[in-house]
Motif scaffolding. Sequence first.
Motif, PDB file in Angstrom:
ATOM      1  N   ASN A   8      -4.079   9.055  -8.558  1.00  0.00           N
ATOM      2  CA  ASN A   8      -4.106  10.437  -8.078  1.00  0.00           C
ATOM      3  C   ASN A   8      -5.062  10.591  -6.902  1.00  0.00           C
ATOM      4  O   ASN A   8      -5.100  11.649  -6.280  1.00  0.00           O
ATOM      5  CB  ASN A   8      -4.577  11.384  -9.183  1.00  0.00           C
ATOM      6  CG  ASN A   8      -3.609  11.478 -10.319  1.00  0.00           C
ATOM      7  OD1 ASN A   8      -2.449  11.150 -10.182  1.00  0.00           O
ATOM      8  ND2 ASN A   8      -4.093  11.921 -11.456  1.00  0.00           N
ATOM      9  N   ASP A   9      -5.850   9.573  -6.634  1.00  0.00           N
ATOM     10  CA  ASP A   9      -6.911   9.647  -5.630  1.00  0.00           C
ATOM     11  C   ASP A   9      -6.358   9.388  -4.226  1.00  0.00           C
ATOM     12  O   ASP A   9      -5.962   8.263  -3.903  1.00  0.00           O
ATOM     13  CB  ASP A   9      -7.987   8.618  -5.970  1.00  0.00           C
ATOM     14  CG  ASP A   9      -9.193   8.681  -5.058  1.00  0.00           C
ATOM     15  OD1 ASP A   9      -9.196   9.478  -4.100  1.00  0.00           O
ATOM     16  OD2 ASP A   9     -10.148   7.930  -5.310  1.00  0.00           O
ATOM     17  N   PRO A  10      -6.359  10.404  -3.347  1.00  0.00           N
ATOM     18  CA  PRO A  10      -5.826  10.218  -1.996  1.00  0.00           C
ATOM     19  C   PRO A  10      -6.643   9.236  -1.156  1.00  0.00           C
ATOM     20  O   PRO A  10      -6.103   8.574  -0.274  1.00  0.00           O
ATOM     21  CB  PRO A  10      -5.843  11.626  -1.392  1.00  0.00           C
ATOM     22  CG  PRO A  10      -6.809  12.398  -2.211  1.00  0.00           C
ATOM     23  CD  PRO A  10      -6.814  11.783  -3.579  1.00  0.00           C
ATOM     24  N   VAL A  29       4.831   4.353  -0.473  1.00  0.00           N
ATOM     25  CA  VAL A  29       4.159   5.259  -1.400  1.00  0.00           C
ATOM     26  C   VAL A  29       5.224   6.134  -2.054  1.00  0.00           C
ATOM     27  O   VAL A  29       5.871   6.944  -1.393  1.00  0.00           O
ATOM     28  CB  VAL A  29       3.101   6.128  -0.694  1.00  0.00           C
ATOM     29  CG1 VAL A  29       2.432   7.064  -1.689  1.00  0.00           C
ATOM     30  CG2 VAL A  29       2.059   5.258  -0.002  1.00  0.00           C
ATOM     31  N   ALA A  30       5.405   5.925  -3.355  1.00  0.00           N
ATOM     32  CA  ALA A  30       6.425   6.660  -4.107  1.00  0.00           C
ATOM     33  C   ALA A  30       5.810   7.890  -4.768  1.00  0.00           C
ATOM     34  O   ALA A  30       4.605   7.934  -5.017  1.00  0.00           O
ATOM     35  CB  ALA A  30       7.033   5.746  -5.168  1.00  0.00           C
ATOM     36  N   MET A  34       7.071  14.465  -5.331  1.00  0.00           N
ATOM     37  CA  MET A  34       6.806  15.040  -6.657  1.00  0.00           C
ATOM     38  C   MET A  34       5.402  15.631  -6.698  1.00  0.00           C
ATOM     39  O   MET A  34       5.169  16.679  -7.282  1.00  0.00           O
ATOM     40  CB  MET A  34       6.966  13.983  -7.750  1.00  0.00           C
ATOM     41  CG  MET A  34       8.394  13.553  -7.954  1.00  0.00           C
ATOM     42  SD  MET A  34       9.493  14.910  -8.386  1.00  0.00           S
ATOM     43  CE  MET A  34       8.867  15.352  -9.985  1.00  0.00           C
ATOM     44  N   SER A  35       4.461  14.955  -6.066  1.00  0.00           N
ATOM     45  CA  SER A  35       3.093  15.447  -6.020  1.00  0.00           C
ATOM     46  C   SER A  35       3.020  16.773  -5.276  1.00  0.00           C
ATOM     47  O   SER A  35       2.304  17.686  -5.671  1.00  0.00           O
ATOM     48  CB  SER A  35       2.188  14.411  -5.342  1.00  0.00           C
ATOM     49  OG  SER A  35       0.868  14.859  -5.272  1.00  0.00           O
ATOM     50  N   LEU A  44       0.289  14.575 -11.044  1.00  0.00           N
ATOM     51  CA  LEU A  44       1.226  13.465 -10.988  1.00  0.00           C
ATOM     52  C   LEU A  44       0.699  12.379 -10.051  1.00  0.00           C
ATOM     53  O   LEU A  44       0.492  12.639  -8.864  1.00  0.00           O
ATOM     54  CB  LEU A  44       2.602  13.943 -10.498  1.00  0.00           C
ATOM     55  CG  LEU A  44       3.293  14.972 -11.383  1.00  0.00           C
ATOM     56  CD1 LEU A  44       4.550  15.484 -10.704  1.00  0.00           C
ATOM     57  CD2 LEU A  44       3.606  14.376 -12.734  1.00  0.00           C
ATOM     58  N   PRO A  45       0.517  11.187 -10.562  1.00  0.00           N
ATOM     59  CA  PRO A  45       0.019  10.109  -9.696  1.00  0.00           C
ATOM     60  C   PRO A  45       1.098   9.618  -8.735  1.00  0.00           C
ATOM     61  O   PRO A  45       2.288   9.740  -8.994  1.00  0.00           O
ATOM     62  CB  PRO A  45      -0.367   9.013 -10.686  1.00  0.00           C
ATOM     63  CG  PRO A  45       0.468   9.260 -11.877  1.00  0.00           C
ATOM     64  CD  PRO A  45       0.681  10.750 -11.940  1.00  0.00           C
TER      65      PRO A  45
END
Length: 72
Positions: A8-10, A29-30, A34-35, A44-45
Amino acid sequence: MIELLRTNDPVTLSFVESLLKDAGIGCFVADTNMSIMEGSLGVLPRRILVEQDKLEAARRLMIDAGLEDQVS
Protein backbone atom coordinates in the motif's frame (compact mmCIF):
# COMPACT_ATOMS: atom_id res chain seq x y z
CA MET A 1 3.83 -12.02 -15.33
CA ILE A 2 4.51 -13.00 -11.73
CA GLU A 3 3.91 -10.97 -8.56
CA LEU A 4 7.12 -9.65 -7.04
CA LEU A 5 5.57 -7.67 -4.21
CA ARG A 6 2.30 -6.23 -2.91
CA THR A 7 2.13 -3.01 -0.91
CA ASN A 8 0.00 0.00 0.00
CA ASP A 9 3.06 2.23 0.38
CA PRO A 10 3.48 4.59 -2.61
CA VAL A 11 7.09 5.32 -1.67
CA THR A 12 7.97 1.61 -1.76
CA LEU A 13 6.20 1.25 -5.10
CA SER A 14 8.13 4.13 -6.60
CA PHE A 15 11.44 2.91 -5.14
CA VAL A 16 10.97 -0.63 -6.47
CA GLU A 17 9.91 0.61 -9.90
CA SER A 18 13.04 2.75 -10.05
CA LEU A 19 15.32 -0.11 -8.94
CA LEU A 20 13.84 -2.45 -11.51
CA LYS A 21 14.09 0.13 -14.29
CA ASP A 22 17.73 0.87 -13.46
CA ALA A 23 18.46 -2.88 -13.57
CA GLY A 24 16.77 -3.25 -16.95
CA ILE A 25 13.93 -5.34 -15.55
CA GLY A 26 10.52 -4.41 -16.92
CA CYS A 27 7.61 -4.31 -14.52
CA PHE A 28 3.89 -3.61 -14.40
CA VAL A 29 2.03 -2.06 -11.46
CA ALA A 30 -1.29 -3.87 -11.15
CA ASP A 31 -4.41 -2.76 -9.29
CA THR A 32 -3.70 0.96 -9.66
CA ASN A 33 -7.22 1.59 -10.94
CA MET A 34 -8.75 -0.40 -8.10
CA SER A 35 -6.80 1.73 -5.65
CA ILE A 36 -8.19 4.88 -7.27
CA MET A 37 -11.74 3.50 -7.21
CA GLU A 38 -11.61 2.88 -3.47
CA GLY A 39 -10.77 6.54 -2.95
CA SER A 40 -7.00 6.25 -2.50
CA LEU A 41 -7.44 5.34 1.15
CA GLY A 42 -4.67 2.77 0.86
CA VAL A 43 -6.97 -0.15 1.67
CA LEU A 44 -6.27 -2.11 -1.51
CA PRO A 45 -2.61 -2.90 -2.12
CA ARG A 46 -1.00 -2.55 -5.52
CA ARG A 47 1.17 -5.30 -6.97
CA ILE A 48 4.39 -5.10 -8.93
CA LEU A 49 4.60 -7.83 -11.55
CA VAL A 50 7.69 -8.92 -13.48
CA GLU A 51 8.28 -11.40 -16.27
CA GLN A 52 8.78 -14.93 -15.02
CA ASP A 53 12.31 -15.22 -16.45
CA LYS A 54 13.32 -12.03 -14.57
CA LEU A 55 11.74 -13.00 -11.24
CA GLU A 56 14.87 -14.34 -9.53
CA ALA A 57 16.95 -11.32 -10.58
CA ALA A 58 14.20 -9.00 -9.34
CA ARG A 59 13.96 -10.85 -6.02
CA ARG A 60 17.73 -10.65 -5.56
CA LEU A 61 17.58 -6.92 -6.28
CA MET A 62 14.86 -6.42 -3.65
CA ILE A 63 16.81 -8.43 -1.06
CA ASP A 64 19.98 -6.44 -1.80
CA ALA A 65 17.96 -3.22 -1.32
CA GLY A 66 16.78 -4.37 2.12
CA LEU A 67 13.23 -5.15 1.02
CA GLU A 68 13.33 -8.90 1.71
CA ASP A 69 10.27 -8.65 3.97
CA GLN A 70 8.27 -7.19 1.01
CA VAL A 71 9.13 -9.85 -1.58
CA SER A 72 6.41 -12.39 -2.42
